[in-house]
Write a protein that holds these residues in place. Sequence first.
Motif, PDB file in Angstrom:
ATOM      1  N   GLU A  81       0.820  -1.204   0.000  1.00 45.87           N
ATOM      2  CA  GLU A  81       0.000   0.000   0.000  1.00 45.87           C
ATOM      3  C   GLU A  81       0.858   1.259   0.000  1.00 45.87           C
ATOM      4  OE1 GLU A  81      -2.600  -0.376   3.293  1.00 45.87           O
ATOM      5  OE2 GLU A  81      -3.778  -1.988   2.386  1.00 45.87           O
ATOM      6  N   ASP A  82       1.804   1.315  -0.868  1.00 52.29           N
ATOM      7  CA  ASP A  82       2.654   2.487  -1.073  1.00 52.29           C
ATOM      8  C   ASP A  82       3.552   2.820   0.129  1.00 52.29           C
ATOM      9  OD1 ASP A  82       1.673   2.845  -3.626  1.00 52.29           O
ATOM     10  OD2 ASP A  82       0.028   4.108  -2.908  1.00 52.29           O
ATOM     11  N   ARG A  83       3.730   1.867   1.021  1.00 52.20           N
ATOM     12  CA  ARG A  83       4.704   2.073   2.100  1.00 52.20           C
ATOM     13  C   ARG A  83       6.133   1.797   1.615  1.00 52.20           C
ATOM     14  NH1 ARG A  83       4.082  -1.846   6.006  1.00 52.20           N
ATOM     15  NH2 ARG A  83       2.669  -3.040   4.649  1.00 52.20           N
ATOM     16  N   LEU A  84       6.302   1.223   0.444  1.00 50.51           N
ATOM     17  CA  LEU A  84       7.616   0.798  -0.059  1.00 50.51           C
ATOM     18  C   LEU A  84       8.035   1.655  -1.248  1.00 50.51           C
ATOM     19  CD1 LEU A  84       9.993  -1.210  -0.181  1.00 50.51           C
ATOM     20  CD2 LEU A  84       8.571  -2.641  -1.664  1.00 50.51           C
ATOM     21  N   GLU A  85       9.277   2.128  -1.178  1.00 51.26           N
ATOM     22  CA  GLU A  85       9.901   2.837  -2.286  1.00 51.26           C
ATOM     23  C   GLU A  85      11.061   1.981  -2.814  1.00 51.26           C
ATOM     24  OE1 GLU A  85       9.193   5.670  -3.809  1.00 51.26           O
ATOM     25  OE2 GLU A  85       7.420   6.055  -2.557  1.00 51.26           O
ATOM     26  N   VAL A  86      11.198   1.844  -4.123  1.00 52.28           N
ATOM     27  CA  VAL A  86      12.255   1.018  -4.739  1.00 52.28           C
ATOM     28  C   VAL A  86      13.100   1.906  -5.641  1.00 52.28           C
ATOM     29  CG1 VAL A  86      12.766  -0.934  -6.231  1.00 52.28           C
ATOM     30  CG2 VAL A  86      10.806  -1.033  -4.659  1.00 52.28           C
ATOM     31  N   PHE A  87      14.451   1.756  -5.525  1.00 48.56           N
ATOM     32  CA  PHE A  87      15.381   2.530  -6.350  1.00 48.56           C
ATOM     33  C   PHE A  87      16.381   1.576  -7.012  1.00 48.56           C
ATOM     34  CE2 PHE A  87      13.974   5.307  -2.928  1.00 48.56           C
ATOM     35  CZ  PHE A  87      13.586   6.443  -3.615  1.00 48.56           C
ATOM     36  N   PHE A  88      16.714   1.870  -8.258  1.00 47.72           N
ATOM     37  CA  PHE A  88      17.699   1.087  -8.998  1.00 47.72           C
ATOM     38  C   PHE A  88      18.842   2.009  -9.440  1.00 47.72           C
ATOM     39  CE2 PHE A  88      14.016  -1.587  -9.375  1.00 47.72           C
ATOM     40  CZ  PHE A  88      14.531  -2.878  -9.339  1.00 47.72           C
ATOM     41  N   ASP A  89      20.088   1.542  -9.284  1.00 49.14           N
ATOM     42  CA  ASP A  89      21.287   2.258  -9.786  1.00 49.14           C
ATOM     43  C   ASP A  89      22.183   1.214 -10.458  1.00 49.14           C
ATOM     44  OD1 ASP A  89      23.338   3.935 -10.381  1.00 49.14           O
ATOM     45  OD2 ASP A  89      24.084   4.155  -8.315  1.00 49.14           O
ATOM     46  N   VAL A  90      22.017   1.055 -11.747  1.00 50.40           N
ATOM     47  CA  VAL A  90      22.653  -0.059 -12.469  1.00 50.40           C
ATOM     48  C   VAL A  90      23.689   0.499 -13.442  1.00 50.40           C
ATOM     49  CG1 VAL A  90      22.271  -2.051 -13.956  1.00 50.40           C
ATOM     50  CG2 VAL A  90      20.552  -1.412 -12.239  1.00 50.40           C
ATOM     51  N   GLU A  91      24.884  -0.087 -13.444  1.00 51.50           N
ATOM     52  CA  GLU A  91      25.915   0.229 -14.419  1.00 51.50           C
ATOM     53  C   GLU A  91      25.497  -0.366 -15.763  1.00 51.50           C
ATOM     54  OE1 GLU A  91      29.093   1.269 -16.581  1.00 51.50           O
ATOM     55  OE2 GLU A  91      28.793   1.953 -14.514  1.00 51.50           O
ATOM     56  N   PRO A  92      25.329   0.465 -16.795  1.00 51.45           N
ATOM     57  CA  PRO A  92      24.818  -0.059 -18.081  1.00 51.45           C
ATOM     58  C   PRO A  92      25.676  -1.194 -18.631  1.00 51.45           C
ATOM     59  CG  PRO A  92      24.740   2.342 -18.050  1.00 51.45           C
ATOM     60  CD  PRO A  92      25.463   1.938 -16.811  1.00 51.45           C
ATOM     61  N   GLN A  93      26.981  -1.061 -18.517  1.00 50.34           N
ATOM     62  CA  GLN A  93      27.860  -2.097 -19.074  1.00 50.34           C
ATOM     63  C   GLN A  93      27.683  -3.427 -18.357  1.00 50.34           C
ATOM     64  OE1 GLN A  93      31.962  -0.965 -19.179  1.00 50.34           O
ATOM     65  NE2 GLN A  93      32.657  -2.927 -20.009  1.00 50.34           N
ATOM     66  N   ALA A  94      27.328  -3.359 -17.056  1.00 54.82           N
ATOM     67  CA  ALA A  94      27.180  -4.585 -16.269  1.00 54.82           C
ATOM     68  C   ALA A  94      25.924  -5.354 -16.647  1.00 54.82           C
ATOM     69  CB  ALA A  94      27.174  -4.255 -14.781  1.00 54.82           C
ATOM     70  N   GLU A  95      24.930  -4.684 -17.267  1.00 54.61           N
ATOM     71  CA  GLU A  95      23.665  -5.348 -17.565  1.00 54.61           C
ATOM     72  C   GLU A  95      23.810  -6.483 -18.578  1.00 54.61           C
ATOM     73  OE1 GLU A  95      21.075  -2.210 -18.839  1.00 54.61           O
ATOM     74  OE2 GLU A  95      20.251  -1.948 -16.816  1.00 54.61           O
ATOM     75  N   GLU A  96      24.897  -6.463 -19.377  1.00 52.84           N
ATOM     76  CA  GLU A  96      25.063  -7.470 -20.417  1.00 52.84           C
ATOM     77  C   GLU A  96      25.789  -8.725 -19.935  1.00 52.84           C
ATOM     78  OE1 GLU A  96      23.500  -7.090 -23.208  1.00 52.84           O
ATOM     79  OE2 GLU A  96      22.823  -5.139 -22.471  1.00 52.84           O
ATOM     80  N   TYR A  97      26.261  -8.727 -18.723  1.00 57.71           N
ATOM     81  CA  TYR A  97      26.983  -9.894 -18.211  1.00 57.71           C
ATOM     82  C   TYR A  97      26.000 -10.941 -17.700  1.00 57.71           C
ATOM     83  CZ  TYR A  97      31.169  -7.065 -18.640  1.00 57.71           C
ATOM     84  OH  TYR A  97      32.181  -6.293 -19.128  1.00 57.71           O
ATOM     85  N   GLN A  98      26.450 -12.183 -17.746  1.00 57.99           N
ATOM     86  CA  GLN A  98      25.625 -13.320 -17.368  1.00 57.99           C
ATOM     87  C   GLN A  98      25.631 -13.507 -15.851  1.00 57.99           C
ATOM     88  OE1 GLN A  98      23.900 -15.491 -19.710  1.00 57.99           O
ATOM     89  NE2 GLN A  98      24.317 -13.660 -20.935  1.00 57.99           N
ATOM     90  N   VAL A  99      24.429 -13.836 -15.294  1.00 60.34           N
ATOM     91  CA  VAL A  99      24.287 -14.161 -13.872  1.00 60.34           C
ATOM     92  C   VAL A  99      23.399 -15.388 -13.769  1.00 60.34           C
ATOM     93  CG1 VAL A  99      24.583 -11.761 -13.148  1.00 60.34           C
ATOM     94  CG2 VAL A  99      22.288 -12.640 -13.587  1.00 60.34           C
ATOM     95  N   PRO A 100      23.441 -16.140 -12.668  1.00 63.85           N
ATOM     96  CA  PRO A 100      22.552 -17.278 -12.509  1.00 63.85           C
ATOM     97  C   PRO A 100      21.085 -16.853 -12.523  1.00 63.85           C
ATOM     98  CG  PRO A 100      24.362 -17.402 -10.956  1.00 63.85           C
ATOM     99  CD  PRO A 100      24.422 -16.046 -11.586  1.00 63.85           C
ATOM    100  N   SER A 101      20.272 -17.673 -13.160  1.00 63.21           N
ATOM    101  CA  SER A 101      18.843 -17.370 -13.262  1.00 63.21           C
ATOM    102  C   SER A 101      18.191 -17.402 -11.881  1.00 63.21           C
ATOM    103  CB  SER A 101      18.162 -18.389 -14.188  1.00 63.21           C
ATOM    104  OG  SER A 101      16.780 -18.155 -14.265  1.00 63.21           O
ATOM    105  N   LEU A 102      17.257 -16.444 -11.641  1.00 59.71           N
ATOM    106  CA  LEU A 102      16.540 -16.330 -10.366  1.00 59.71           C
ATOM    107  C   LEU A 102      17.496 -16.182  -9.182  1.00 59.71           C
ATOM    108  CD1 LEU A 102      13.734 -18.996 -10.943  1.00 59.71           C
ATOM    109  CD2 LEU A 102      13.596 -16.516 -11.241  1.00 59.71           C
ATOM    110  N   LEU A 103      18.601 -15.456  -9.406  1.00 62.74           N
ATOM    111  CA  LEU A 103      19.604 -15.265  -8.351  1.00 62.74           C
ATOM    112  C   LEU A 103      19.148 -14.234  -7.324  1.00 62.74           C
ATOM    113  CD1 LEU A 103      22.629 -15.674  -7.388  1.00 62.74           C
ATOM    114  CD2 LEU A 103      23.138 -13.639  -8.736  1.00 62.74           C
ATOM    115  N   LEU A 104      18.545 -13.138  -7.765  1.00 62.69           N
ATOM    116  CA  LEU A 104      18.306 -12.009  -6.890  1.00 62.69           C
ATOM    117  C   LEU A 104      16.946 -12.062  -6.189  1.00 62.69           C
ATOM    118  CD1 LEU A 104      19.751  -9.107  -9.095  1.00 62.69           C
ATOM    119  CD2 LEU A 104      20.907 -10.471  -7.338  1.00 62.69           C
TER     120      LEU A 104
END
Length: 588
Positions: A449-472
Amino acid sequence: MKIGKKILLTSVSLITAGILAAGGIISSVYIRRQLDSTGVYVETLVDQIAVNIGTRTREYEDTMLNMVQNWDLFGSYLNKKDSNIYYNRRAVASFVNQRNTSRSPILDFYALDNSSVITYYDYKTQSFKDVNQEIADYIRVNRKVIPKGAIWRCFASESEKVYMIRSIYSPVRLEYDGVIAVGISRDLFERQFLALEQSKNGKVTILNPEGEVIFGRNGEQLNPASILEKSRESGDSRQLIRSGSRSYLVRNKETEDKKWNVIYLINEQELFGPMNQMLVAILIVCSATILAAVICAAVISGSITRGIRQLYDHIQRLKQGEWTTLSVPYSKDEIGQITIAFNDMAVSLQDMVEHLARQKLETEQAEYKALQAEYGALQARVNPHFIFNAMESLNAVAKLNGQDTIASICTSLGRLMRVAINRRKSTVTLKEELSYVSDYLEVQKFMMEDRLEVFFDVEPQAEEYQVPSLLLQPLVENAVIHGVENLSEGAVIFVSSDLIAGPKGEAAVVIQIADNGAGMDEETLKRYCDFSVSAEEDSSSHFGLVSVEKRIKILYGQEYGITVSSQVGKGTVVKVVLPALDRNGGFT
């Protein structure tokens, strides 16, 4: 110092010390024996020379005395009151010429009558002139002290002659008649010991009682009287006497009539000449022996240390993980036995490592299969519960709000369900994984009910690297449920990524999930970070963190994984470090 050098140095030192000690002993023994043997021989020789010179000089003295008395040279001629100098000279010349026809020649003759008049005759020139004033003055000055027995003198002005000087008394009147001085060649007496000098390399010198050299030639300008005195003071017949820059073996003998001192000198260089030659030969042999010893010691030490070096090299290669060429060549000595034992140990160790590697691989494969099953079970347990709660909330909102909100939530839930149902790949790009997390957090924001705020700060170059599926998703879920769900307002979830240098210097991706929830104390944090639990031991959502950690370790190694930091009342930060892998699984 290396073993080879120690063996070489020790061997050469021992051999050199032994050779030098042997050389010193041989030299000492030789010197002592040479002194003893030469001393005995020379002593006998000197005794014989003393006897001979005493006998010869006495004979000469007596012969000259008898001839002068038989001629009555002084009574009938020189001391005759009416004598004429012409007749006196003719008498002396006749006396000398008669003597020289049958006996050892007289070179010149001096006669001093009782009036101190000297009559002189030179046999070589048959002349009465050229009187040597030094000799004439000596006769005149010392006529009263010249004994009845003869004395022998040398004069610097007549270096090739020696003079017998004696007083003449009348055998009838027993009165003093005068003095004669007979000059004879040194060779007359020196010939008897010159041969001895040549055979023994020594020098014979004969002194009168005043210490004057009468017979003998001394080319080294020595002082025989001084050497004689030093020899008497020493008292050791085998001791060398030092004179100037050299030392000498000295033997001396005084004649019975105390008229002569016979001295025999041997220079140390001539005495020990044979020994010096022998020492040179010994030195050459010793040098050759030492050289041979060095070569032998080098060969032996090389053969010993070669096996040790080979063994050491193979140990270093074993240390670096080389297993294929571990068989070390070996000899039949003790080092060879050690090498054989090493070869056996290396084979056993290689078998053991291969066995452990197989066991580890099998264990990891079993763990991974179990983890996959556990993760599947987790998904089966979490997803229905999550969907159920979402649907309840959606139902309540649908009654109170318009259709736009319901449509948005339905869209997010649809994407989540499609990923959960259809995702079969083990790895995805970080961009895909963050998209899934974004959908998940969008639903959570709706539920809170809008008690939560979410922020993302992602390095664009890092987005193309592989990570395990459903890791986060399990990590974000923990941040929501255990971190901010109970906050009445102001709940924040912050997701960031960046590129850093990895544990081995390679490129790595770091992902952080932070919340401002209740946080944990040290004890709770320590228990929370215990990644050794399994599904059977802990059925809470803590298991999601454990599953993620184990997946990372299995896929990428012990250098990568999760770290958690937390403070009570301030929140929790979960940091994930992964290698920066491209779509082909290689490092960038």
